[in-house]
Design a protein around this motif. Structure first.
Motif, short mmCIF file in Angstrom:
data_model
loop_
_atom_site.label_atom_id
_atom_site.label_comp_id
_atom_site.label_asym_id
_atom_site.label_seq_id
_atom_site.Cartn_x
_atom_site.Cartn_y
_atom_site.Cartn_z
N ARG A 344 13.28 -47.81 16.68
CA ARG A 344 13.08 -48.37 17.93
C ARG A 344 14.31 -47.54 18.73
O ARG A 344 15.59 -47.74 18.27
N THR A 345 13.72 -47.38 20.51
CA THR A 345 14.57 -46.51 21.05
C THR A 345 13.95 -46.48 22.40
O THR A 345 13.13 -46.55 22.96
N ASP A 346 14.82 -47.80 23.33
CA ASP A 346 14.92 -47.78 24.70
C ASP A 346 13.75 -48.56 25.34
O ASP A 346 13.05 -48.11 25.80
N GLY A 347 14.04 -49.64 23.44
CA GLY A 347 12.58 -50.55 23.71
C GLY A 347 11.47 -49.68 23.50
O GLY A 347 10.08 -50.55 23.29
N VAL A 348 10.49 -48.61 22.91
CA VAL A 348 9.65 -48.10 22.73
C VAL A 348 10.05 -47.40 20.80
O VAL A 348 10.86 -47.22 20.64
N TYR A 349 8.32 -47.76 20.26
CA TYR A 349 8.93 -47.58 19.10
C TYR A 349 8.17 -45.94 18.64
O TYR A 349 7.53 -45.91 18.67
N ALA A 350 8.91 -45.21 18.75
CA ALA A 350 9.14 -44.41 17.98
C ALA A 350 9.12 -43.56 17.22
O ALA A 350 9.55 -43.81 16.20
N LEU A 351 8.53 -42.55 17.11
CA LEU A 351 8.38 -41.00 15.35
C LEU A 351 9.61 -40.59 15.85
O LEU A 351 9.75 -40.16 15.98
#
Length: 420
Positions: A344-351
């Motif tokens: 999770r980065t900046d509220g986004v669940y990133a790959l």
């Protein structure tokens, strides 16, 4: 609830039925390397009527890898299909660095397909191969041709002659599909109105484990793709999830929820013998087995979901992620040197990917909430679920983050897994 079970049972018999071609995925390259190798792929001749030609498939595969720039066939000076017809110097004028020529020949049993790969600048033949196949195998054979070309220029095995499993939702209907790596030739494994989750391939690619619901309880099934027979991993109505095959395919790691706690177990698929690997009242889930027998998993024992590692007996448990307060869904690369996961980065669940020890974190895609990463067998690409324009789609990214392709389907697609 009985109706749901009937739907699942009927799905066992649907493996033999291919979906229509319009149900296949379409690939959109959204990021490629600036130094993509310019390559020419002449026609190879015709193939099966109504299907993409071998050249069509090869061009699409190489383009969507992001490492190759396939030159427009309209600019080609000729259409060679054998080495004797190749004049390497005539291809420099259109900007080609690579050239792959070949031919599709009809035989009594099906087809033979040949491919010859050249460095245009030097005229050197880099690779040559011949394949024999049935008409039904011609499309997959084209992927093998693309793999030959990929390896000739990168030195690494190609990812194209493989299969993917993924979940498609259309309305209230869920399907677990298996298709070639570009989405061609999709087949239904199981279908119904109960959600389908977490498909994972056995090491020999002959079985799929997945999660669905029976009598309102999440249940793992291990299904033989050739026969449709399946084995339930849920004795006594236990709630289980997140399957992962051991390197030899004889055991399955999974999470079991009971009494407010979730812990990781293994089961021997032949004997039914079980072993509990984690203890306590925290949530321990999402095991992923490495080639050397290590197991990565997710635990909230330190407050939020983080990735831990242990041995196959549950010993040596230690945390490896410390960047951010949410790291989940670990998946080992085929060589065990990397882990793909959701960060999770900046509220986004990133790959993201990292070294197997937890260092070298690299975010590959933070454009939409991502899920369920899975490595290609060459270890160079990751397939995963994400969102674009509010719709669930599949995506493929290179492990360095320099290439990215979106795979669009006829429904909402998620939970992908790449075959070994």
């Amino acid at each position: 609830m009985r109706k749901s079970v009937v739907f699942l049972f009927l799905g066992l018999f649907s493996l033999a039925f291919a979906l229509p071609s319009e149900a296949a995925l379409t690939v959109q390259v959204t990021k490629s390397v600036s130094s993509a190798l310019p390559i020419a792929i002449p026609s190879f001749g015709p193939g099966v009527a109504g299907q993409p030609t071998v050249a069509d498939v090869v061009r699409a595969d190489l383009s969507h890898s992001g490492l190759f720039k396939v030159l427009n066939p309209a600019s080609y000076p000729s259409d060679p299909q054998a080495p004797a017809a190749v004049q390497a110097n005539t291809w420099t004028g259109i900007g080609a660095t690579g050239l792959a020529v070949g031919a599709v020949a009809k035989t009594a049993a099906g087809y033979t397909v040949t491919v010859y790969v050249y460095n245009v600048a030097t005229g050197q033949e880099l690779a040559a191969k011949r394949f024999s196949c049935s008409p039904a195998e011609l499309h997959m054979t084209a992927h093998h041709v693309a793999d030959v070309i990929y390896k000739a220029f990168t030195g690494k095995p190609g990812p194209f002659a493989s299969r993917i499993a993924y979940v498609r939702q259309v309305g209230a209907e869920y399907s677990l599909l298996v298709a070639e790596s570009d989405g061609w030739n999709p087949h239904v494994v199981v279908q119904g109105r109960m959600p389908l989750l977490s498909p994972v391939w056995s090491p020999n690619n002959q079985r799929l484990a997945y999660v669905t619901y029976v009598n309102s309880r999440a249940t793992i099934f291990v299904q033989n793709l050739a026969t449709g027979t399946r084995q339930a991993i849920a004795p006594g109505g236990q709630i289980v999830s997140a399957p992962s095959f051991s390197p030899n395919g004889q055991e399955l790691a999974y999470a079991r929820s009971e009494g407010g706690a979730t812990n990781i177990f293994t089961v021997n698929l032949s004997t039914g013998q079980r072993q509990q690997l984690t203890q306590g009242g925290s949530i321990n889930t999402s095991p992923s087995w490495s080639p050397n027998g290590q197991i990565a998993f997710v635990s909230d024992r330190d407050g939020g979901p983080q990735i831990f590692v242990m041995n196959s007996q549950g010993g040596g448990q230690h945390r490896i992620t410390y960047s951010g307060n949410y790291n989940a869904s670990p998946a080992y690369s085929p060589n065990g040197q990397r882990i793909a996961f959701i960060h999770r980065t900046d509220g986004v669940y990133a790959l993201a990917v990292m070294d197997a020890t937890g260092g070298g974190l690299n975010v590959l895609d933070a454009q939409g909430n991502c899920d369920h990463p899975s490595f290609a067998d060459n270890g160079e690409m990751v397939i995963y679920g994400t969102h674009r324009a509010g719709v669930k789609v599949l995506a493929e990214a290179s492990i360095d983050g320099r290439t990215l392709a979106i795979l669009h389907g006829a429904g909402e697609d998620s939970q992908p897994a790449w075959s070994n």
